[in-house]
Design an enzyme around this catalytic site. Structure first.
Site, short mmCIF file in Angstrom:
data_model
loop_
_atom_site.label_atom_id
_atom_site.label_comp_id
_atom_site.label_asym_id
_atom_site.label_seq_id
_atom_site.Cartn_x
_atom_site.Cartn_y
_atom_site.Cartn_z
N ASP A 1 0.86 -1.18 0.00
CA ASP A 1 0.00 0.00 0.00
C ASP A 1 0.90 1.23 0.00
O ASP A 1 1.73 1.39 0.89
CB ASP A 1 -0.89 -0.03 1.26
CG ASP A 1 -1.77 1.21 1.35
OD1 ASP A 1 -1.94 1.90 0.33
OD2 ASP A 1 -2.28 1.48 2.46
N ASP B 1 3.62 1.24 3.15
CA ASP B 1 3.07 1.10 4.51
C ASP B 1 3.50 -0.26 5.05
O ASP B 1 3.01 -1.30 4.60
CB ASP B 1 1.54 1.23 4.46
CG ASP B 1 0.92 1.21 5.85
OD1 ASP B 1 1.52 0.59 6.76
OD2 ASP B 1 -0.16 1.78 6.02
N ASP C 1 0.55 5.16 0.18
CA ASP C 1 -0.47 6.13 0.51
C ASP C 1 0.17 7.52 0.54
O ASP C 1 1.18 7.71 1.20
CB ASP C 1 -1.04 5.78 1.90
CG ASP C 1 -2.32 6.52 2.17
OD1 ASP C 1 -2.43 7.68 1.72
OD2 ASP C 1 -3.19 5.96 2.84
#
Lengths: 410, 334
Positions: A102, A315, A104
């Protein structure tokens, strides 16, 4: 006054009606994840604030009719494969999991956050811009409401990280392009799903090592003899370290940056005066020992400082969680109304979420915008708005409503 | 065939087709003797000096020694035996040429190939499965050359990783549940070994965790989280998990931890209670969570303000115990 608006029942119903329409028209094209029967599904709904979990589907038709009938706000499935996906966690029987990344924009510092991210204190009403603080600077309360904007610059920064990550996955980890699926998350980032038998059964500790590799956590230069070879196209981290130093040498404010590293004046002068020679030498064997007064420890300092730019900003919690629920491709994001869409590896450079992830067409509607930055959606430009009534396409309305930046007009 | 886990060896044992009751027969005595000796060697941590035994006895005594060890039903003994037998094999492995080393590695389904100059390329998954159990920095993937899914390794590296693979293989064998009646001769030997074990294997003396809470002894990572929570600052989920499990591990009661969270900020009491009790093992899976080790905190960027003592420990709890004792000693000396 501009505040972050909480959705009314009427506004929720409005958004839900368009989600319903989307699922009715598109559910037949929604492709379930590989090994659907072994996955746990989870949903958040418009009505209650709780997450519905431990749902399983045996056939794709069941999943599709669930989407059409329940119209969830968000749709998730487990990266894990289970023997009994609908049971309680400890009885599920873990069989393996995809490797998930992920990226972000929230975790990447971009200068524009000051402009477009808002927060407001629920206690005293204090407002601010930029990344939401830990506590209200005025009254100290931690009850804050915030609205982060999926801005183009932030998303572009996230895309840069994704491109780095894909390089790692292909060059270092040897995955082939058809094992890698890139998605726009529907909000502020990108996901990478690695679906491969090779990594399915590896546990948390092994995944942690992969995360550390990508982020250069625990890297020790003594195991990377870059001073002996130093070639820019060395494999793995060896080459990245060399490229990190090389790129550092190209910085416009080199002298200032070297001073920040704590180098003495003489060393700084030696390096800046010989910058061209240093860069030139990389074509051969690296710049080691070619400049008087600049020893190996200096190069090491520069390397440790600059190699962070070569790492992929992911992440760490998502990748090491072998039970994680992740948003399903083709479904809508409850905070934006955008689709989570797959981004073909070949066209990632040209992918534009404000074009390619828009789920709603036609229909125009009038909303009252409290505040909104300027943005372009489907080649039309909108905003900036401040306390005004505007007629906009439904996709724009749902984005601004979901972000708490607008109200539905009566 | 000398490797007891090799395909040839296991097939050889299988082909003989003897049952566990056969072990009572006189002709098996040398095998039982050798099996007992193997376990004893592991318990005493030293090898008998003797002329090499017949390969057949070495091969057959291996599964028997596994049965004996697992019948002793003691985790410390099992670990010792696995370590010891694995080390024995490493010495053989170091002597092997590259071709044979690859053959052994492939018997564990490793994806490995030889490179020039006694170097090897091993698939990163096979590498990680074993290297994650090592603590030295040189085994971290980030400190290796990784290219196209393969890790470059020296011959010694391969031998060391194979030792770990063998150790795990033996440990797995030892943990298979025995639901057969052992013949009398075997039981007697197991009894004898158990007596040696109780003398030799000192049980892990569980280090006493201090009874009173001393915040001064908190490692920097925990201090940082603790202060954030008491100041009412926001702490990530993994940060709250780290702090909660740490405090529970050093002996705080769930009630005390819940109070810490709910009194200092707007943590919802119901949700906090659920989470804390879950970590304490009072709910759901009933497993009590151990607080994350240093390397995990590094991965998640929760390792901050490292000090000298940090460099000597691998777990925040160990830091706490040592620091606690240091502080108390310092006080009593004053």
């Amino acid at each position: 006054m501009s505040i972050i608006h909480s959705l009314t029942e009427k506004e929720k119903a409005f958004i839900k009606s368009y989600f319903a329409k989307y699922y009715k028209e598109n559910s037949s094209q929604i492709v379930p994840p590989k090994g659907m029967e072994e996955r746990e599904f989870g949903f958040s709904l418009f009505k209650e604030a709780v997450m519905v979990r431990h749902i399983g589907f045996r056939r794709v038709e069941e999943l599709r009719s669930f989407l059409v009938n329940k119209v969830p706000k968000d749709v998730y499935y487990s990266c894990a494969y289970y023997e009994r996906p609908t049971e309680e966690m400890e009885n599920k029987g873990w069989l393996g999991a995809d490797l998930i990344f992920d990226i972000d924009a929230d975790h990447i510092s971009t200068p524009c956050k000051k402009m477009h991210d808002l927060w407001i204190c629920k206690e005293c009403g204090q407002m601010g811009r930029g990344v939401e603080p830990n506590a209200c600077p005025v009254c100290g309360s931690t009850k804050l409401n915030s609205s982060s904007w999926p801005c183009e610059i932030c998303l572009e920064a996230a895309k840069r990280e994704m491109i780095k990550l894909v390089d790692f996955m292909m060059d270092d980890f040897g995955f082939s392009p058809d094992e890698l699926r890139i998605y726009f998350s529907g909000h502020r980032g990108y996901h990478l799903h690695v679906e491969s038998e090779v990594i399915k059964e590896i546990g948390q500790n092994e995944r942690k090592e992969i995360v550390d590799y990508l982020q250069a956590v625990g890297i020790d230069l003594k195991y990377h003899p870059f001073s002996q070879r130093g070639s820019l196209d060395e494999k793995g981290w060896g080459g990245r370290i060399a490229r990190a130093i090389y790129e550092f040498m190209l910085r416009p404010n080199l002298a200032q940056d070297l001073a920040r590293l704590g180098l003495n004046k003489k060393a700084i002068a030696n390096i800046t005066e010989n910058r061209d020679k240093i860069i030139e030498n990389w074509k051969e064997h690296g710049p080691w020992n070619i400049i008087r007064g600049v020893g190996f420890s200096t190069w090491e300092k520069i390397a440790y400082f600059s190699l962070k730019n070569q790492a992929a900003n992911i992440d760490s919690v998502v990748t090491t969680d072998i039970h994680r629920l992740i948003r399903m491709g083709g479904t809508l994001h409850g905070k934006t109304g955008f689709k989570k869409v797959e981004v073909p590896l070949m066209s990632i450079e040209s992918f534009n979420p404000f074009n390619d992830a828009v789920a709603f067409k036609e229909d125009y509607i009038t909303i009252y915008v409290l505040e909104s930055p300027k943005f372009v959606l489907k080649d039309e430009s909108y905003g900036p708005y401040k306390d005004c009534k505007v007629e906009v396409p439904v996709a724009v309305a749902i984005l601004l409503l979901s972000k708490g930046l607008a109200r539905l007009e009566d | 065939m000398k490797y007891p886990f090799s395909k040839e060896a296991t097939e050889y044992v299988k082909a003989l087709g003897f049952s566990i009751q056969d072990l009572e027969k006189e002709e098996f005595k040398p095998i039982l003797d050798r099996a007992e000796e193997r376990v004893k060697e592991a318990l005493l941590g030293k090898r008998e000096v003797r002329r090499p035994l017949r390969e057949e006895i070495e091969i057959l005594s291996f599964p028997v020694s596994i049965i004996m060890t697992s019948a002793m039903n003691n985790q410390v003994v099992k670990r010792r035996f696995a370590d010891f037998e694995a080390k024995r094999i490493t010495e053989w492995l170091k002597e092997e040429n590259c071709e044979n080393l690859i053959k052994v590695a492939k018997s564990f389904n490793w994806r490995i190939r030889a490179l020039r100059g006694e170097n090897f390329a091993l698939h990163f998954v096979d590498y990680l499965k074993n290297a994650v159990n090592f603590n030295e920095a040189k085994w971290k993937l980030v400190n290796r050359v990784l290219s196209n899914g393969e890790v470059r390794l020296s011959k010694n590296d391969v031998a060391r990783l194979l030792e770990e693979e063998v150790r795990k293989y033996i440990e797995n064998k030892l943990n298979v549940k025995l639901d057969i009646e052992l013949p009398e001769t075997l039981n007697e030997r197991v009894e004898k070994l158990t007596q040696i074990a109780s003398k030799e294997v000192k049980r892990f003396k569980l280090e006493e965790t201090p009874k009173e809470l001393n915040q001064e002894a908190f490692p920097p990572c925990i201090k940082n989280l603790y202060q954030s929570v008491t100041k009412g600052l926001r702490v990530s989920h993994i940060g709250r998990f780290t702090l909660t499990s740490f405090l529970l591990n050093i002996g705080l009661k769930p009630e005390e931890v819940i109070k810490l969270f709910t009194s200092s900020s707007d943590f919802n009491e119901r949700i906090t209670r659920y989470q804390v009790e879950h970590i304490a093992g009072a709910r759901g899976s009933k497993t009590r969570y151990t607080s994350p080790k240093c390397s995990t905190l590094q991965t998640h960027r929760l390792c901050v303000n490292k000090d000298e003592l940090c460099n000597k420990v691998r777990h925040p709890i160990t830091y706490y115990r040592i620091k606690y004792r240091m502080l108390r000693k310092g006080k009593s000396e004053k």
